[in-house]
Design a protein around this motif. Structure first.
Motif, PDB file in Angstrom:
ATOM      1  N   THR A  64       0.813  -1.211   0.000  1.00 14.76           N
ATOM      2  CA  THR A  64       0.000   0.000   0.000  1.00 14.76           C
ATOM      3  C   THR A  64       0.846   1.261   0.000  1.00 14.76           C
ATOM      4  O   THR A  64       0.640   2.166  -0.826  1.00 14.76           O
ATOM      5  N   ILE A  65       1.820   1.367   0.912  1.00  8.00           N
ATOM      6  CA  ILE A  65       2.627   2.586   0.990  1.00  8.00           C
ATOM      7  C   ILE A  65       3.464   2.765  -0.270  1.00  8.00           C
ATOM      8  O   ILE A  65       3.536   3.868  -0.834  1.00  8.00           O
ATOM      9  N   GLY A 110       1.864   5.650  -7.341  1.00 10.48           N
ATOM     10  CA  GLY A 110       0.590   5.924  -7.988  1.00 10.48           C
ATOM     11  C   GLY A 110      -0.217   4.709  -8.390  1.00 10.48           C
ATOM     12  O   GLY A 110      -1.268   4.847  -9.021  1.00 10.48           O
ATOM     13  N   SER A 111       0.223   3.509  -8.016  1.00  5.79           N
ATOM     14  CA  SER A 111      -0.497   2.298  -8.416  1.00  5.79           C
ATOM     15  C   SER A 111      -1.625   1.929  -7.451  1.00  5.79           C
ATOM     16  O   SER A 111      -2.456   1.079  -7.767  1.00  5.79           O
ATOM     17  N   VAL A 112      -1.655   2.561  -6.286  1.00 10.03           N
ATOM     18  CA  VAL A 112      -2.720   2.333  -5.299  1.00 10.03           C
ATOM     19  C   VAL A 112      -3.538   3.607  -5.170  1.00 10.03           C
ATOM     20  O   VAL A 112      -2.980   4.709  -5.055  1.00 10.03           O
ATOM     21  N   GLN A 137      -9.307   0.743  -2.469  1.00  5.87           N
ATOM     22  CA  GLN A 137      -8.809   2.091  -2.265  1.00  5.87           C
ATOM     23  C   GLN A 137      -8.642   2.343  -0.769  1.00  5.87           C
ATOM     24  O   GLN A 137      -9.189   1.620   0.053  1.00  5.87           O
ATOM     25  N   TYR A 138      -7.888   3.387  -0.463  1.00  4.42           N
ATOM     26  CA  TYR A 138      -7.640   3.769   0.924  1.00  4.42           C
ATOM     27  C   TYR A 138      -7.954   5.252   1.062  1.00  4.42           C
ATOM     28  O   TYR A 138      -7.972   5.995   0.073  1.00  4.42           O
ATOM     29  N   PHE A 139      -8.177   5.681   2.304  1.00  9.16           N
ATOM     30  CA  PHE A 139      -8.537   7.070   2.562  1.00  9.16           C
ATOM     31  C   PHE A 139      -7.541   7.689   3.532  1.00  9.16           C
ATOM     32  O   PHE A 139      -7.060   7.030   4.449  1.00  9.16           O
ATOM     33  N   PHE A 140      -7.259   8.966   3.318  1.00 13.17           N
ATOM     34  CA  PHE A 140      -6.261   9.632   4.145  1.00 13.17           C
ATOM     35  C   PHE A 140      -6.782  10.957   4.691  1.00 13.17           C
ATOM     36  O   PHE A 140      -7.724  11.551   4.168  1.00 13.17           O
TER      37      PHE A 140
END
Length: 342
Positions: free
Chosen positions: A192-193, A199-201, A224-227
């Motif tokens: 993920t990081i 830019g692939s995640v 997807q992830y949220f920040f």
């Protein structure tokens, strides 16, 4: 599993293979934690090593962790055999109870598991539950769930999932994980990081509409992830969602009796306000004394923390969007925050 509430949590005698699996996970995660874990997570790790025997050749026992957390944040852990319903799990948080498994994932795939195990609970959640502010935030999600409709429970689960389990924040120019689902999975954390960096995640700002429509993947990596820029922003986001839940009265956890009080009368609210006023006066007094030694202390930031969450606008007059910004009603007449001397 034989366990009765109020009794010591049974100690598990893990096999040599299970301890070896734990060791592989422990070593790999510690390497990744130093690079990708948020500072709050890292700050509490050393104490877990001292008081709960966190090390690569030993799987910590829940009873030791239970005693440690109770002394740090008032949270308790209770053993469970597997998944709870979302309502039951969140209700536990309301009473500062976190339900933990004691079994460990299979040795054939040590760096990822689709279901919670002791590696997820102990290596992902426990350092954050040792942080008083984050523990309080987790409990607030639980309190919001009490008496909520199934639709509202679903929203709270999404909030919990994409913050407490898979949340990402920024520290300076770096992306850091604070979600336990990431911090307990070496494969997903690194993927993920690094994927965010190249830019692939897909990484999106934490937003209600996106979060509520996003799929909660429990058998694979997230789509997807949220920040947020800070963990505090994530807390505010979830608190706004929780405050939008329509209830006839508010609830408050009483740490002395370990019960939930229903704030359904003016007398109860006045009693609570008196308690809070005493704490606020203590904060003001402490600030004055500290400021005599530290002229760089940011009093405006502290005042903002104190005032930001106080909105006594009648519910029907509030904006329909739970994430809308509302200026809180003035309350500072009884609290004088000292300002910086120029």
């Amino acid at each position: 599993m034989i366990y009765r509430h109020g009794h010591p949590i049974p100690r598990v005698k893990y096999t040599e293979e299970e301890v070896e699996t734990w060791g592989k996970i422990f070593r790999k995660l510690r390497e990744l934690h130093m690079r990708y874990a948020c500072k709050e997570f890292l700050e509490h790790w050393d104490e877990l090593a001292v008081y709960c025997d966190y090390r690569e050749d030993n799987i910590p026992q829940l009873e030791d962790i239970n005693r440690y957390l109770k002394s740090k944040t008032g949270f308790q852990v209770r053993p469970v055999a597997g998944y709870l319903t979302p309502r039951d799990f969140l209700a536990g948080l309301a009473f500062r109870v976190f339900h933990c498994t004691q079994y460990i994932r299979h040795s054939s795939d040590p760096f990822y598991t689709p279901e919670p195990d002791c590696c997820h609970e102990l290596l992902g959640h426990m350092p954050m539950f040792a942080d008083a502010s984050f523990a309080q935030f987790s409990q607030e999600i639980g309190l919001a769930s009490l008496g909520a409709s199934e639709q509202e429970i679903s929203k709270l689960v999404s909030c919990y999932f994409f913050t407490v389990e898979f949340g990402i924040c920024r520290e300076g120019k770096d992306w850091k994980a604070y979600g336990a689902g990431l911090l307990s999975s070496a494969a997903e954390l690194e993927r993920t990081i690094l994927g965010i960096q190249d830019g692939s995640v897909e990484l999106l700002p934490l937003d209600g509409e996106r979060v509520f429509s996003a799929e909660l993947v429990v058998t694979d990596y997230q789509n997807q992830y949220f920040f947020t820029e800070t963990i505090e922003e994530a807390k505010d986001f979830v608190r706004n969602i929780a405050n939008s839940i329509q209830k006839t009265s508010e609830l408050r956890y009483n740490p002395y009796t370990q019960t939930v009080d229903i704030l359904n009368s003016s007398d109860k609210i006045i009693d609570l306000a008196k308690d809070l006023r005493g704490d606020l006066c203590l904060v003001a007094s402490a600030l004055k004394k500290v400021q005599e030694k530290d002229t760089e202390i940011d009093t405006e930031l502290i005042a903002n923390y104190l005032s930001r969450g106080l909105d006594i606008t009648p519910y029907q007059s509030r904006p329909s969007s739970p994430t809308s910004s509302v200026s809180p009603t003035k309350f500072g007449e009884s609290l004088t925050i000292p300002t910086k001397k120029m």
